[in-house]
Design an enzyme around this catalytic site. Structure first.
Site, PDB file in Angstrom:
ATOM      1  N   GLY B 228       0.829  -1.206   0.000  1.00 24.28           N
ATOM      2  CA  GLY B 228       0.000   0.000   0.000  1.00 24.28           C
ATOM      3  C   GLY B 228       0.862   1.253   0.000  1.00 24.28           C
ATOM      4  CB  THR B 457       2.857  -4.406   8.349  1.00 24.55           C
ATOM      5  OG1 THR B 457       1.575  -5.012   8.650  1.00 24.55           O
ATOM      6  CG2 THR B 457       2.631  -3.217   7.438  1.00 24.55           C
ATOM      7  N   GLY B 498      -1.093   1.306  12.660  1.00 26.49           N
ATOM      8  CA  GLY B 498      -2.053   0.220  12.586  1.00 26.49           C
ATOM      9  C   GLY B 498      -1.884  -0.799  13.692  1.00 26.49           C
ATOM     10  NE  ARG B 576       6.868  -5.845  24.427  1.00 25.07           N
ATOM     11  CZ  ARG B 576       5.919  -6.701  24.830  1.00 25.07           C
ATOM     12  NH1 ARG B 576       6.243  -7.913  25.198  1.00 25.07           N
ATOM     13  NH2 ARG B 576       4.666  -6.326  24.888  1.00 25.07           N
ATOM     14  CG  ASN B 579       7.218 -11.152  14.402  1.00 24.01           C
ATOM     15  OD1 ASN B 579       8.375 -11.100  13.997  1.00 24.01           O
ATOM     16  ND2 ASN B 579       6.465 -12.224  14.266  1.00 24.01           N
ATOM     17  CD  GLN B 586       6.426  -2.813   8.472  1.00 23.00           C
ATOM     18  OE1 GLN B 586       6.257  -2.410   7.330  1.00 23.00           O
ATOM     19  NE2 GLN B 586       5.682  -2.427   9.470  1.00 23.00           N
ATOM     20  CE  LYS B 649       8.111   6.145  21.351  1.00 25.70           C
ATOM     21  NZ  LYS B 649       9.261   7.062  21.537  1.00 25.70           N
ATOM     22  CD  GLU B 653       4.590   5.507   7.831  1.00 30.74           C
ATOM     23  OE1 GLU B 653       4.578   6.308   6.894  1.00 30.74           O
ATOM     24  OE2 GLU B 653       3.681   4.669   8.009  1.00 30.74           O
TER      25      GLU B 653
END
Lengths: 325, 688, 170
Positions: B228, B457, B498, B576, B579, B586, B649, B653
């Site tokens: 996306g 993600t 998300g 933390r 995963n 990412q 967090k 991005e």
């Protein structure tokens, strides 16, 4: 994409007969550019004659050191050919620099020579383009032309030829074998295959209706030392900004023979005749090579967005000859 | 198995075997195919649509245009109001749709459509001297349009050293590998949409608003999405067209945008122009920071890229000013793209910081360390975790920064010039309202439903891990269900928010379920037990951002100007992760897109035609495998970064922000050439 | 403008009545419901549609279905050995060589074709030695160049290279 008839030719005579008198017929080789352009609506054939199965799919090495590469030979097959790899390294490097491995699986030598410009306006039917739509104008000259040609252009068209392979073929003085519809063979030097746009950019080659490229003849190489360097906007899978194929023989520290062709700068592979003449017999440094390259650009017609290609080409030729010496 | 470990993806096997179904791939009975027709003028009106040639093909069953398309409600945004008027605001705007029994016939029908326009002059170039620039009160993401403290002009006038430079980034396009795809099907006034989007629940709300029906009557299914990056945050005009075609024909309608259509029928990132002025004392203390940012929106909808937002949080200074200005152009409405605001804004700020370091004869690392703020520079809020200094120092150690000679253009070996550079990264730690439902079955199984979506993600896997942990149940007994709007209110996947938002709701639901089960003495009632939990965004009492630092080594071909990134090392502080494996992927993915942004990506506008010229993947270059080497992402897990119910967090991005500046700074170090306009093309490196 | 075409897909002959315009990619996805092969650009510019054609990797979006009648097509659905995934499929999972997964079937088919090319001695644009005829030793640079016809927008290249390196080395 317009609906079309499909026929598979089993021999060259049948192929010629199928397209005879059908003005909207095309030959299908690998299809990697034809199908692409059909989807875009740029090409709208009514009949597609598949010639990929014709018996022009071999690479034949001759006793004199020359080679006949069949027009239907696919890139992958050509890349595997041991004789080409060992004796025509610039050709192999050019081949492997083009497109992707997947496309090379399919794409044929003949189709590579006849692929169309990647000018963005040519590929978008919503814009003017003299090459696609005669008389509609050229959107690239006042528009975005960074990747287009700087020499050999006209006020009607500044398209560049996108092939890598053809650039190396030009440096090796290849001769294109063409089968006419009547079965006669015609030999066309690679330098004469593609026409410059002039006032008729839609006439791209000297081929006539029904003509079929059956092979490309390579004379024995002028020198074993040769390479191909491609400057592009990423390190793989991109068309050339500028590329160079060079074949060099050094004799007693001086240039004995040199053949240089550029890609990305002209509507066809651009042989640097004037540069070659200036370099033969000299022991040139980088600046001499750059100056000699500029000799070949005397008639260049750079546009604001692509004028950088002239200096880039000169630097690139200097770099490649430095590497080969 | 618990949250935080690097479990491989739940859907991994489905994805590598081709079994995972993406939107266009759901089997439907007797579908029709929809092909949109884009305007070929950049400003004007449609005066005639002649479908006769298209309809001559018996396989073409309908043609939609502004005269016969269903009327939509007032909801949604202007871009979604497809075929509601003859007006054309940008080239490529949908002016008709052809519906046929095969995709081949639909495409040919679209080619056969005759559309005539009256054309008006169009404005398509971002021009800082445009007299009609707007000064919006707000930029995207709740950021103020302009913001100031102290007296920037006076501080700049008094500064020992001033850097005053303009940095630009071009229009860019997300180009997810899967283009926008939709299958729409009506049953009475109920709408079923298999859709490639970033939030099935928000998409259902949007479709409901457009069709004037309650969102409960819309079911949006989004199990797997082929990327996306912001392109699919809202239903695109094409998706709306598919629902219209289905309405008109009464049959399921399939639409998949071509790659070429993606450039105008889905959004891109606005071009930006940042004038950065930095004032400093000789010792490196920043005395003034001024970020004047110009971006564009379309003429039909206001979207203000928050290009200056990151500058609010980065460096200590008594005098800070951020200004956003907006041009209105005849181009498609731009929208968020991976790290909106921050990716272009931090290219500017972090390039300027490098220039300031050279102007001060200071190490770029030392300059940043010298200006570390105690509280958020713009608003004065305390930080909820920061660790920028630690990212920089740990990164410097890992990279070997200490031995760097700052002199530009000095390291040549053969044809290559070598250089290194660094830049900081930051991104807000967002969290939005979400709900989830957890259910215990009498047989000991658990099901958790949340309207999440996994764009790649790793959200599905992370949420499942979280549920297993929160339920304290055997992993094999816990099932996670995502990707349907009927799973309940849930935010879209965007802004790296998300998983934190959905995860908060999943934790709330699972924790509440355990409590309810305890009330039942641990015995599940015969008809099961379900609990819905929800989360709200935290109060704006602290400055919540993740931070990072990129260190980059490049080589530049001295003959041609071609740049190769040899190494890109990032150190990131994000708390933390649910995963660690997918979070790491990412971060790497963001860095890859950062390399791509730095060196390759730009959507070129024809100033006369208003056309995005290079509208395919042969001409819009994204990084290939051959362009990427030497990537390293390291995470600092610090407890005070665990600011969400889900844990740390977001990381979607963070990897892209600052990467382009690190590369540009390294190119300068290698060559002495400062490229302030992205992408760093070879002719720019050559100074041409 | 249309006709019966026999496609040999994953070892099975499938007879389809197809418009001549239908590409192999659309024949697989829309007519045979083999949707594992993905459409990313439809012009040979991304590699998502890569399949094996007589064992060689090719872009199915640029092949007319009618023109490949009778040739052996292998798609991602045909790679597993019964219930046992292909080693590359396992390696892509183990190395997290994908995120959204949309380029993945093409990457895996491409990698299988690529390994065969290297075994046959086909050089690449980054091979120093063009003339050698032995199987190519696939270092990371070779893998990257040879896999560059498969774009991954999620940026999973590091995992993709690691997965292929593992299988190539084994």
């Amino acid at each position: 994409m317009r609906a079309f008839r499909y026929a598979r030719a089993t021999d060259p005579g049948e192929a010629a007969a199928l397209v005879a008198g059908v003005p909207d017929a095309v030959y299908l080789g690998g299809g990697t550019n034809l199908v692409d352009l059909m989807k875009l609506g740029v090409l709208r054939p009514g009949l597609v004659v598949d010639v990929s199965g014709l018996p022009y799919d071999t690479v034949a090495h001759r006793p004199d050191g020359g080679v006949l590469i069949g027009g239907a030979v696919r890139g992958r097959r050509l890349g595997l050919d041991e004789g080409i790899r060992s004796r025509f390294p610039a050709l192999t490097r050019a081949l492997l620099s083009g497109a992707s491995a997947q496309i090379r699986t399919q794409a044929t030598v003949a189709g590579n020579l006849l692929q169309r410009t990647r000018c963005p306006y040519f590929q978008d039917t919503g814009t003017p383009c003299n090459r696609r739509s005669p008389g509609s104008g050229c959107a690239a000259i006042p528009g975005v032309h960074r990747d287009l040609a700087v020499i050999g252009t006209s006020d009607a068209c500044v398209a560049s030829h996108p092939s890598d392979l053809a650039v190396a073929l030009a440096a090796y003085d290849a001769v294109v074998e063409v089968r006419r519809p009547d079965g006669e063979q015609r030999l066309v030097p690679i330098h004469e295959l593609h026409r410059l746009p002039g006032d008729t950019p839609w006439i791209e080659t000297v081929l006539e209706p029904g003509d079929l490229i059956t092979g490309v003849h390579l004379p024995p190489p002028a020198a074993p030392s040769a390479t191909y360097r491609k400057v592009r906007d990423r390190w793989s899978y991109a068309f050339a900004v500028v590329s160079v194929a060079a074949v060099l023989r050094v004799e007693a520290g001086r240039v004995g023979d040199v053949r240089i062709a550029l890609g990305g700068v002209a509507p066809r592979p651009w042989r640097l005749w004037a540069t070659e003449r200036a370099l033969v017999g000299t022991d040139p440094g980088d600046d001499d090579v750059r100056a000699a390259t500029r000799l070949a650009f005397a008639d260049a017609r750079p546009l604001p967005g692509n004028a950088f290609k002239l200096d880039l080409a000169a630097d690139l030729v200097a770099a490649v000859l430095r590497e080969l010496r | 198995m618990s949250a935080g470990t690097g479990l491989s993806r739940l859907e991994g096997r489905d994805k590598v075997t081709g079994a995972a179904l993406y939107a266009y791939e759901y089997p439907v009975e007797d579908p029709l195919y929809v092909w949109p027709v884009g305007a070929t003028v950049a400003n004007g009106s449609v005066v005639e649509v002649d479908p006769a040639a298209a309809l001559a093909d018996p396989e073409v069953v309908a043609v939609l245009d502004h005269t016969n398309a269903p009327r939509l409600g007032q909801g949604g945004i202007a871009d979604q109001h497809v075929l509601q008027s003859p007006d054309v605001a940008y080239r490529g705007q949908i002016v008709a749709g052809v519906v046929a029994t095969t995709p081949e016939a639909a495409r040919e029908g679209a080619e056969q459509m005759l559309v005539r326009y009256v054309e008006r002059p169009a404005k398509v170039v971002l021009d800082p001297s445009d007299p009609s620039l707007e000064e919006p009160t707000a930029a995207f993401g709740g950021h103020p349009g302009s913001d100031a403290k102290g007296d920037v002009d006076a501080a700049l006038a008094a500064a020992d050293v001033v850097v005053d430079r303009v940095y630009t980034t071009p229009t860019e396009h997300h180009n997810p590998m899967e283009t926008v795809a939709t299958i729409a099907q009506w049953s009475g006034d109920r709408l079923l949409v298999y859709d490639s989007n970033q939030g099935p629940w928000t998409a259902a709300v949007a479709f409901g608003a457009l069709w004037d029906i309650p969102p409960e009557r819309v079911e949006v299914v989004t199990e797997h999405v082929g990327g996306g990056f912001g392109a699919k945050v809202r239903p695109t005009p094409g998706a709306v067209l598919a629902t219209m075609a289905a309405r008109v024909t009464g049959r399921p309608c399939k639409l998949m945008l071509t790659r070429q259509q993606m450039f105008t029928m889905s959004p891109g990132r606005s071009a930006t122009r940042s004038r950065i002025r930095l004032g400093a004392r000789h010792d490196g203390t920043l005395t003034a920071v001024d970020h004047d940012a110009l971006q564009y929106s379309s003429v039909i909808h206001e979207y203000v890229e928050h290009t200056g937002a990151a500058t609010r949080t980065m460096y200590a200074t008594d005098n800070l000013r951020i200004t956003h200005r907006l041009a209105r152009l005849n181009l498609p409405t731009p929208r968020v793209m991976r790290a909106p605001g921050h990716a272009p804004g931090m290219f500017a700020l972090e390039s300027a910081m490098d220039e300031l370091a050279y102007a001060l004869d200071l190490d770029p690392l030392a300059l940043r360390l010298a200006n570390e703020p105690a509280v958020e520079p713009a608003g004065g809020l305390p930080f909820a975790g920061r660790h920028l200094v630690e990212c920089l120092t740990v990164g410097a150690e890992r990279f070997g920064w200490a031995t760097r000679d700052p002199t530009p253009g000095m390291r040549r070996h053969g044809r290559w010039l070598f250089g290194t550079g660094l830049a900081a990264s930051t991104y807000p730690a967002l969290q939005r309202a979400a709900t989830a439902t957890a259910r215990a079955e009498p047989d000991g199984g658990f099901h958790v439903w949340v309207g999440a979506v996994d764009l790649g993600t790793g959200a599905r896997t992370a949420l499942w891990q979280l549920a297993v942990e929160a339920l304290d149940a055997p992993p094999s007994r816990v099932s996670i269900h995502i990707g349907h709007s009927s799973h309940g209110q849930a935010p879209l996947a965007g802004g790296s928010s998300g998983t934190a938002s959905w995860g908060g709701a999943v934790r709330a639901a699972c924790t509440a379920l355990r409590e309810r089960l305890a009330e039942h003495g641990g015995v599940v009632p015969a008809d099961g037990l379900a609990v819905t939990g929800s989360t709200e965004p935290p109060p704006p009492d602290r400055s919540r951002h993740s931070y990072g630092a990129h260190f980059c080594a490049v080589r530049v071909d001295a003959d041609t100007g071609q740049v190769r990134v040899d190494r890109l090392l990032g150190v990131f502080a994000h708390g933390r992760p649910l995963n660690a494996r997918t979070a790491h992927s990412q971060l790497l993915g963001g860095m890859v897109m950062g390399v791509s942004m730095a060196l390759h990506e730009q959507t070129v506008v024809d100033p006369r035609l208003g056309m995005f010229v290079n509208h395919d993947l042969a001409q819009y270059h994204v990084a290939t495998n051959a362009d990427i080497r030497g990537l390293e992402a390291h995470s600092l897990e610090r407890a005070d970064d665990d600011v969400t119910l889900a844990g740390g967090k977001g990381v979607g991005e963070l990897g892209i922000v600052g990467a382009a500046a690190a590369i540009a700074n390294a190119v300068h170090h290698a060559t002495g050439v400062r490229v302030r306009d992205l992408p760093i093309t070879l002719e720019r490196v050559r100074g041409q | 403008m249309s006709g019966d075409v026999v496609l040999r897909v994953n070892g099975e002959d499938r007879v389809l009545h197809l418009d001549n315009r239908v590409t192999l990619l659309d024949a697989l996805r829309e007519h045979l419901r083999l949707t594992g092969t993905k459409k990313g650009c439809d012009h040979g510019q991304c590699g998502a549609c890569t399949v094996l054609l007589d064992g060689e990797r090719a872009n199915s979006c640029l092949l007319l279905a009618v023109a490949v009648a009778g040739r052996a097509v292998t798609t991602v659905e045909g790679l597993a050995d019964g219930a046992e995934p292909h080693p590359l499929q396992r390696a892509f999972i183990a190395h997290d060589g994908f995120q959204c997964g949309y380029c993945t079937p093409g990457q895996i088919c491409s990698a299988i074709g690529m390994l065969a090319e290297a075994a046959a001695g086909l050089p690449s644009a980054v091979s120093a030695d063009l003339a050698g005829t032995a199987a190519v030793d696939l270092d990371d640079e070779e893998i990257r160049e040879r896999m560059s016809g498969n774009l991954c927008r999620c940026g999973a290249y590091a995992g993709i290279v690691a997965a292929i390196r593992e299988v190539a080395g084994g």
